[in-house]
Design a protein around this motif. Structure first.
Motif, PDB file in Angstrom:
ATOM      1  N   PHE A 184      35.105  38.075  38.168  1.00 52.55           N
ATOM      2  CA  PHE A 184      35.318  39.520  38.278  1.00 52.55           C
ATOM      3  C   PHE A 184      36.113  39.926  39.518  1.00 52.55           C
ATOM      4  N   ASP A 185      36.518  38.957  40.320  1.00 43.58           N
ATOM      5  CA  ASP A 185      37.371  39.317  41.458  1.00 43.58           C
ATOM      6  C   ASP A 185      38.716  38.583  41.429  1.00 43.58           C
ATOM      7  N   TYR A 188      39.882  37.399  36.624  1.00 43.92           N
ATOM      8  CA  TYR A 188      39.607  38.325  35.525  1.00 43.92           C
ATOM      9  C   TYR A 188      40.647  38.224  34.416  1.00 43.92           C
ATOM     10  N   TYR A 195      35.721  32.563  30.837  1.00 45.21           N
ATOM     11  CA  TYR A 195      34.495  32.799  31.601  1.00 45.21           C
ATOM     12  C   TYR A 195      33.297  32.195  30.894  1.00 45.21           C
ATOM     13  N   TYR A 215      31.518  39.416  44.808  1.00 43.82           N
ATOM     14  CA  TYR A 215      31.521  40.552  43.885  1.00 43.82           C
ATOM     15  C   TYR A 215      31.029  41.823  44.576  1.00 43.82           C
ATOM     16  N   GLU A 220      36.669  46.449  42.261  1.00 37.88           N
ATOM     17  CA  GLU A 220      36.806  46.467  40.806  1.00 37.88           C
ATOM     18  C   GLU A 220      35.626  45.826  40.078  1.00 37.88           C
ATOM     19  N   ALA A 221      34.825  45.062  40.782  1.00 36.73           N
ATOM     20  CA  ALA A 221      33.772  44.285  40.128  1.00 36.73           C
ATOM     21  C   ALA A 221      32.748  45.128  39.372  1.00 36.73           C
ATOM     22  N   ARG A 224      34.111  46.250  35.978  1.00 31.67           N
ATOM     23  CA  ARG A 224      34.379  45.113  35.098  1.00 31.67           C
ATOM     24  C   ARG A 224      33.084  44.540  34.523  1.00 31.67           C
ATOM     25  N   ILE A 225      32.058  44.430  35.350  1.00 32.92           N
ATOM     26  CA  ILE A 225      30.774  43.913  34.853  1.00 32.92           C
ATOM     27  C   ILE A 225      30.143  44.911  33.897  1.00 32.92           C
TER      28      ILE A 225
END
Length: 402
Positions: A184-185, A188, A195, A215, A220-221, A224-225
């Protein structure tokens, strides 16, 4: 006259007895040979022994083993049940049994999977030092499948994330990838299939986990999660931000011995005492700022904060909170740990997949360099208001300013 006398006398009884004994001997020998060829499973009576649910389960599956040799190996193991199972813990995965595995079975307390696909389900309680736990339903026992993580350790660097992950991997219902995926960093763009392929295979009811401490400070994490799953459970290991910063610097110093001193990196201007918050070692410790970003996408009920200090002083207590948070039975207890005086932190008596005590590697527990006490105090003053806000946000006082 003589001829008639011979046939008039009855045959000797001893001849019949001899004949009968010989006949029975022959029949018994044939029956015994019949048993030795494994054509009869119940012909030789054995002493009855109380059996537990595990032996009964495996006994029903013996017919599926590929050879008589494996049957006998299994029987050799189950015959040692009284001393083996007394302190045993149930492990989620089963594997092939071989002669080399037998010592590990006794030492590691693992139960290995037969070389057959089992479609049954199993509900058993096993004794473990006087306590009991439920394995849950293990449906279609096999290799399992790779799934995206349902729980992620998102931070923080040098907070104790590696220790937490290693401790959690002892739990039979947790499967975790060892290396940090950094999906996620940094990765991505590689996509979810990439993943997912990094994850270990899990069975039904098991939790897939990963840890990437960066993270927590990646803007942005959280989004995204959240896009992956709104139900993802997040774990953050936090530590006194001053001690964490020094530990962070110590790690960098071990790799780059020629970097400037901690004191010079801490301040933008030493004379004015202005802290350089752009330095990552300082910036990571402003926990309240980073938490604000996560709370835009996840409720506080889905984020658990683990004390890095208590993970050292009371590992079982903190692991209990984590197991509760993940909805798992408290299997990891004090019995799993011992304190290593040399390293200064707890180690596992037996790690996952090993029969030996396990401590974290040489890169953990490094000796910190001596830092100017005035600089340390200046940092404590800097972090204090952020710590107070963080205590309020989490509803837990971590005691860094006592």
């Amino acid at each position: 006259m003589a001829f008639s006398r011979v046939f008039s006398d009855p045959p000797s009884k001893s001849i019949f007895k001899t004949f009968a004994v010989m006949l029975l001997s022959i029949l018994a020998s044939l029956y015994f040979l019949h048993c030795l060829t494994d054509r009869c499973g119940t012909c030789i009576p054995t002493e009855r022994r109380d059996t537990g649910p595990v032996e009964e389960f495996y006994a029903s599956k013996l017919k599926d083993f590929g050879s008589l040799r494996r049957k006998r190996l299994f029987q050799k193991w189950t015959s040692t049940r009284p001393q083996v199972m007394r302190n045993n813990r149930l492990i989620h995965r089963l594997g092939s049994v071989s002669e080399e595995d037998l010592p590990e079975i006794k030492a590691d307390k693992h139960i290995f999977q037969a070389n057959v696909q089992l479609s049954d389900s199993l509900d058993v309680d096993l004794e473990m030092g006087g306590s009991y736990f439920d394995t849950g339903k293990l449906s279609s026992l096999g290799e399992g499948s790779k799934k995206l993580p349902q729980a992620i350790i998102i931070g923080v660097k040098k907070g104790g994330t590696r220790a937490l992950l290693e401790f959690l991997r002892v739990h039979p219902d947790i499967r975790a990838v060892g290396a940090e995926p950094h999906f996620f960093d940094r990765n991505y763009d590689n996509g979810l299939d990439w993943y997912r392929d990094l994850m270990p295979k899990t069975l039904e009811g098991q939790i897939t986990m990963e840890k990437t401490p960066s993270y927590f400070v990646t803007r942005e994490a959280p989004a995204r999660i959240n896009a992956l799953s709104r139900d993802t459970k997040l774990i953050v290991v936090v530590r006194d931000p001053v001690t964490r910063a020094i530990s962070d610097y110590t790690q960098t110093l071990s790799k780059k011995p020629d970097i400037p001193t901690f004191e010079s990196l801490t301040f933008k201007n030493r004379t004015t005492g202005l802290i350089d918050t752009s330095w990552s070692a300082i910036q990571i410790g402003i926990y309240a700022k980073h938490l604000d970003n996560w709370l835009q996408f996840f409720p506080m009920s889905q984020i658990l904060f683990v004390s890095g200090e208590r993970l050292i002083s009371d590992p079982a207590g903190e692991l209990g909170r984590v197991q509760d948070f993940l909805g798992l039975k408290r299997i990891i207890t004090d019995k799993h740990f011992y304190f290593n005086q040399t390293k200064g932190f707890p180690c596992l008596k037996k790690a996952e997949g090993s029969s030996k005590p396990h401590c974290l590697g040489k890169t953990k527990g490094r000796t910190h360099p001596n830092i100017d006490p005035e600089v340390v105090q200046r940092l404590r003053d800097f972090y204090r208001p952020f710590n107070m806000k963080f205590y309020q946000m989490t509803g837990r006082k971590f005691g860094w300013d006592d």
